[in-house]
Design an enzyme around this catalytic site. Sequence first.
Site, short mmCIF file in Angstrom:
data_model
loop_
_atom_site.label_atom_id
_atom_site.label_comp_id
_atom_site.label_asym_id
_atom_site.label_seq_id
_atom_site.Cartn_x
_atom_site.Cartn_y
_atom_site.Cartn_z
N THR A 47 -13.65 5.49 1.65
CA THR A 47 -12.46 6.19 2.10
C THR A 47 -11.48 5.20 2.70
OG1 THR A 47 -11.66 8.16 3.24
CG2 THR A 47 -13.40 6.92 4.36
N LYS A 106 -10.04 2.36 -0.69
CA LYS A 106 -10.01 2.87 -2.07
C LYS A 106 -9.24 1.96 -3.03
CE LYS A 106 -10.31 7.66 -0.61
NZ LYS A 106 -9.75 9.00 -0.74
N ASP A 119 -11.28 11.95 -6.70
CA ASP A 119 -10.28 12.62 -5.86
C ASP A 119 -9.27 13.42 -6.69
OD1 ASP A 119 -11.12 11.80 -3.33
OD2 ASP A 119 -9.99 9.92 -3.45
N GLY A 174 4.15 11.76 1.41
CA GLY A 174 3.21 10.64 1.53
C GLY A 174 3.06 9.87 0.24
N ALA A 175 3.08 8.56 0.39
CA ALA A 175 2.94 7.70 -0.80
C ALA A 175 1.95 6.57 -0.52
CB ALA A 175 4.31 7.14 -1.21
N GLY A 176 0.92 6.88 0.27
CA GLY A 176 -0.19 5.93 0.46
C GLY A 176 -1.18 6.14 -0.68
N ASN A 207 8.55 9.80 1.31
CA ASN A 207 7.69 8.97 2.16
C ASN A 207 8.53 8.22 3.18
OD1 ASN A 207 5.02 8.00 2.72
ND2 ASN A 207 5.69 5.98 1.99
N TYR A 251 -8.33 18.21 6.73
CA TYR A 251 -9.20 19.38 6.91
C TYR A 251 -9.75 19.45 8.33
CZ TYR A 251 -12.41 15.61 5.86
OH TYR A 251 -13.05 14.39 5.86
P1 ATR Z 1 -4.23 7.39 2.55
O1 ATR Z 1 -5.12 6.56 1.67
O2 ATR Z 1 -4.95 8.46 3.32
O3 ATR Z 1 -3.04 7.92 1.81
P2 ATR Z 1 -2.53 5.36 3.64
O4 ATR Z 1 -2.51 4.64 2.33
O5 ATR Z 1 -2.64 4.54 4.90
O6 ATR Z 1 -3.71 6.40 3.71
O7 ATR Z 1 -1.21 6.29 3.71
C1 ATR Z 1 -0.82 6.99 4.83
C2 ATR Z 1 0.41 7.83 4.51
O8 ATR Z 1 0.85 8.51 5.70
C3 ATR Z 1 1.62 7.01 4.06
O9 ATR Z 1 2.40 7.79 3.20
C4 ATR Z 1 2.33 6.76 5.39
O10 ATR Z 1 3.70 6.45 5.28
P3 ATR Z 1 4.16 4.90 5.08
O11 ATR Z 1 3.92 4.60 3.63
O12 ATR Z 1 5.58 4.91 5.44
O13 ATR Z 1 3.28 4.09 5.98
C5 ATR Z 1 2.17 8.10 6.03
N1 ATR Z 1 2.32 8.01 7.49
C6 ATR Z 1 1.42 7.53 8.36
N2 ATR Z 1 1.91 7.59 9.62
C7 ATR Z 1 3.16 8.12 9.53
C8 ATR Z 1 4.18 8.45 10.47
N3 ATR Z 1 4.02 8.23 11.78
N4 ATR Z 1 5.32 9.02 9.99
C9 ATR Z 1 5.50 9.25 8.69
N5 ATR Z 1 4.56 8.95 7.74
C10 ATR Z 1 3.41 8.40 8.16
#
Ligand code: ATR
Length: 267
Positions: free
Chosen positions: A43, A47, A89, A114-116, A138, A206
């Site tokens: 996780t 990944k 996933d 979100g774009a992580g 994002n 969740y």
């Molecule tokens: P995961 O694999 O769970 O997607 P990740 O790759 O770290 O984890 O992605 C986290 C996501 O949450 C990203 O879209 C992140 O935005 P950034 O790309 O700008 O970092 C978003 N995120 C995390 N904290 C945030 C915050 N305080 N405000 C807005 N977006 C946030």
Amino acid sequence: MHNAAFAALGLNWRYLAFEVNPKNLRAAIEGAKAMNFAGINLTVPHKLLALEMVDELDISAKVWGAVNTIKFVQSPKSKVQSPIGFNTDADAIAQSLREDLKIKLRGAKVLLLGAGGAGKTAALKLAAENVAELFLVNRTKSKAEAIAAEIKKQFPSVTISTDFPESNVDLILNATSLGLNPGDPSPLDESQFSLKQTRAVYDMIYRPAETKLLAAAKKSGCKTANGLGMLLHQGAKAFEIWTGKPAPLDVMRKALESAVQSPKPKA
Ligand code: ATR
């Protein structure tokens, strides 16, 4: 859910959690291989890193660009275990959206937050399911733009934007990590887009079972679901990859529900 499933099938297997610093991921995979593990789930934040650390990528990991499941397979010639990377996933997201929100993805308009890693997998899967329009918003816009460019190339029939929609959508999907911690604000900036403009909201988080986003969405009359169904289905698919046996879904769902209702274990 995995231990409950192993017990239900009479398998003398165990599923254990290990906290691994990303800089030790390669060593951890090697260690699991040396100890004859059947497989691993990965996780955040492993990944994407794991893509480079397996001997082979299953088509699922290639298509969705991330590895959340590894199976150690013994090569027929040598006795050496070889790690193969899978992704369970993406299919789980689509399955949970269908089951829990009764959403028809083909032709739908979706606002994805979100774009992580999770956001990327969701965006690609939604495009592959032929949504009509995808709005990928994002905090770091460049990340959304990179995914949008990939989608434009791979799925030219999907209209993709990295801005908020100007009209109503069928679904808002949260794939950010905002909501995991009690002090987090909602991931949706309602001055940009109102919950009144969607029929359904899915939050991949969740735990807590009801994030601020889901509570507000419910209040606003939307159909809502949290990420438990996605967690269940990615786990069930991983179980089938490791064991080669059908996953006992009901047993897994029950175990999962009781686990998420109990206090969060300390990291
Ligand atoms: P995961 O694999 O769970 O997607 P990740 O790759 O770290 O984890 O992605 C986290 C996501 O949450 C990203 O879209 C992140 O935005 P950034 O790309 O700008 O970092 C978003 N995120 C995390 N904290 C945030 C915050 N305080 N405000 C807005 N977006 C946030």
